[in-house]
Design an enzyme around this catalytic site. Structure first.
Site, PDB file in Angstrom:
ATOM      1  N   PRO A 272       0.770  -1.327  -0.213  1.00 54.87           N
ATOM      2  CA  PRO A 272       0.027   0.006   0.083  1.00 54.87           C
ATOM      3  C   PRO A 272       0.888   1.191   0.043  1.00 54.87           C
ATOM      4  O   PRO A 272       2.070   1.233   0.647  1.00 54.87           O
ATOM      5  CB  PRO A 272      -0.753  -0.219   1.330  1.00 54.87           C
ATOM      6  CG  PRO A 272      -0.884  -1.626   1.691  1.00 54.87           C
ATOM      7  CD  PRO A 272       0.631  -2.196   1.251  1.00 54.87           C
ATOM      8  N   LYS A 273       0.574   2.276  -0.702  1.00 58.34           N
ATOM      9  CA  LYS A 273       1.092   3.462  -0.741  1.00 58.34           C
ATOM     10  C   LYS A 273       0.425   4.342   0.061  1.00 58.34           C
ATOM     11  O   LYS A 273      -0.412   4.877  -0.157  1.00 58.34           O
ATOM     12  CB  LYS A 273       1.173   3.987  -2.391  1.00 58.34           C
ATOM     13  CG  LYS A 273       2.161   5.372  -2.301  1.00 58.34           C
ATOM     14  CD  LYS A 273       2.100   5.916  -3.615  1.00 58.34           C
ATOM     15  CE  LYS A 273       2.872   7.062  -3.899  1.00 58.34           C
ATOM     16  NZ  LYS A 273       2.724   8.144  -2.890  1.00 58.34           N
ATOM     17  N   TRP A 274       1.360   4.843   1.199  1.00 55.36           N
ATOM     18  CA  TRP A 274       0.846   5.664   2.103  1.00 55.36           C
ATOM     19  C   TRP A 274       0.906   7.190   1.796  1.00 55.36           C
ATOM     20  O   TRP A 274       1.700   7.656   0.878  1.00 55.36           O
ATOM     21  CB  TRP A 274       1.499   5.801   3.392  1.00 55.36           C
ATOM     22  CG  TRP A 274       1.466   4.220   4.097  1.00 55.36           C
ATOM     23  CD1 TRP A 274       1.900   2.957   3.520  1.00 55.36           C
ATOM     24  CD2 TRP A 274       0.364   4.052   4.946  1.00 55.36           C
ATOM     25  NE1 TRP A 274       1.165   1.976   4.610  1.00 55.36           N
ATOM     26  CE2 TRP A 274       0.313   2.638   5.265  1.00 55.36           C
ATOM     27  CE3 TRP A 274      -0.686   4.526   5.721  1.00 55.36           C
ATOM     28  CZ2 TRP A 274      -0.420   1.719   5.999  1.00 55.36           C
ATOM     29  CZ3 TRP A 274      -1.422   4.233   6.779  1.00 55.36           C
ATOM     30  CH2 TRP A 274      -1.065   2.777   6.829  1.00 55.36           C
TER      31      TRP A 274
ATOM     32  N   ASP B 298      -2.747   6.467  -0.997  1.00 55.48           N
ATOM     33  CA  ASP B 298      -2.713   7.003  -2.189  1.00 55.48           C
ATOM     34  C   ASP B 298      -2.847   6.051  -3.374  1.00 55.48           C
ATOM     35  O   ASP B 298      -2.980   6.165  -4.721  1.00 55.48           O
ATOM     36  CB  ASP B 298      -1.336   7.553  -2.422  1.00 55.48           C
ATOM     37  CG  ASP B 298      -1.151   9.130  -2.302  1.00 55.48           C
ATOM     38  OD1 ASP B 298      -2.293   9.650  -2.200  1.00 55.48           O
ATOM     39  OD2 ASP B 298       0.024   9.718  -2.183  1.00 55.48           O
ATOM     40  N   GLY B 299      -2.583   4.700  -3.198  1.00 56.87           N
ATOM     41  CA  GLY B 299      -2.487   3.824  -4.382  1.00 56.87           C
ATOM     42  C   GLY B 299      -1.559   2.688  -3.747  1.00 56.87           C
ATOM     43  O   GLY B 299      -1.776   2.147  -2.669  1.00 56.87           O
TER      44      GLY B 299
END
Length: 359
Positions: A32-34, A178-179
């Site tokens: 996961p993109k924080w 974010d993505g």
């Protein structure tokens, strides 16, 4: 500090990609993109230093994470990660940004009211060992064995499974993420190199163009000032579109020249009171004081409310685009009054506990 990897260190970076990269199972590690502040943590005994993506010290702004990091990390280690501020509604980047403030009393108050947390996703050094030359898979195993997760320190989730990564991309946005980041499993850690891939959300919206700021070189439009109407017919500032090439900056200035309002006519503009600090309490106006640069000129050239543009954006936080949007095209078929907030996609909420692997 007695460490094999020392500050300043520019963390490894990612380049944008339209979707998950192709490859066989085990080629890519997905996380996961924080949406927070990138941080490299240097820990040597009781000494803990937090360094930003640009190498600037962050330690004084986040005192509440220092003891949890001492408890979670080995005695000598360097960890790459993200500082975030979680709330009941998900991550809050605005609250995070408020921490970058010169007043120690304000930092201490916010540290107690909205404490930050650290999400670790890479281990660059352990004891006397410099791990930057090791593969990602090796560093990940070392990270999972070295970090003791707690209430404020976490190890980021990760998977080799593309279906799981795609599911995270869709669902975890509801927690403010974010993505997804994709990392080659066999890659070493290369400081400053864009060797990873980031897959972020992309949407479009039709917005009112209510003004512009001149480019810093004085030649042409540097950024377009954009707005959306609420249900009461008030035009709120939603952000800017920028990153125009030199010829496009000059073309935009010429194209918008006929719409420029004389300062004496500014009273008819919906953002006429932008310079009054009290006016910002009544709505979202451009020109709010910058926490990052108090000397920055936030004035703008007002335009008659006639133009509509289609822009690309990633997400909306607190009624504004989270990042600078991308100008796509003019929309002469749209009336400014039709550009409202209700066109924006609403993302279903997701509990942060699930993102952190605690659900």
């Amino acid at each position: 500090m007695d460490l094999p990897v020392l500050p300043p260190l520019t963390p490894m970076l990612a380049k944008a990609h339209a979707g998950l990269p192709p490859g066989e199972g085990g080629d890519w590690w997905f996380e996961p993109k924080w949406d927070g502040f990138r941080v490299v943590v240097f820990r040597a005994g009781d000494e803990v230093e937090l360094s930003s993506r640009g190498g600037k010290p962050l330690t004084r702004y986040f005192p509440e994470v220092l003891d949890p990091l001492r408890a979670a990390l080995p005695d000598r280690a360097v960890v790459d990660g993200e500082i975030v501020v979680p709330t009941d509604q998900g991550l809050d980047f605005d609250l995070l940004g408020q921490r970058i403030h010169p007043a120690a009393s304000r930092v201490e108050r916010l540290a107690a009211e909205t404490p930050a947390e650290v999400v670790a996703f890479d281990l660059l050094a352990l004891g006397d060992a410099d791990l930057t030359g090791a593969s990602l898979a090796e560093r990940r195993r070392a990270l999972e064995g070295a970090v003791e997760t707690s209430g404020q320190v976490h190890v980021n989730q990760g998977t080799f499974d593309r279906d799981t990564a795609q599911d995270w991309f869709v669902r975890f946005e509801g927690a403010g993420l974010d993505g997804v980041i994709a990392k080659p499993a066999g890659s070493p850690y290369a400081p400053g190199v864009r060797g990873w891939i980031k897959v972020k959300h992309s949407r479009t919206a039709d917005v009112v163009v209510a003004g512009y700021r001149v480019h810093k070189d004085g030649n042409g439009v540097g950024s377009l000032m954009m707005g959306l109407y609420d249900d009461d017919g008030r035009l709120h500032s939603i952000g800017v579109a920028s990153s125009f090439k030199a010829d496009q900056r000059r073309q935009l200035k010429a194209e918008l020249a006929a719409l420029v309002l004389d300062p004496s006519d500014m009273g008819d503009h919906p953002w006429a009171e932008w310079a009054d600090p009290e006016a910002h309490a009544e709505g979202r106006l451009p020109g709010a004081p910058s926490r990052w640069n108090g000397q920055k000129d936030l004035s703008f050239t007002p335009l008659r409310i006639e133009r509509v543009a289609e822009v690309g954006y990633e997400r909306v936080d607190h009624g504004r685009f989270r990042h600078t949007s991308r100008f796509l095209r003019w929309r002469p078929d749209r009336e400014p009054s039709s550009c409202r907030y209700d066109q924006l996609e609403v993302v279903p909420p997701v509990e942060l506990a699930e993102v952190l692997g605690r659900a």
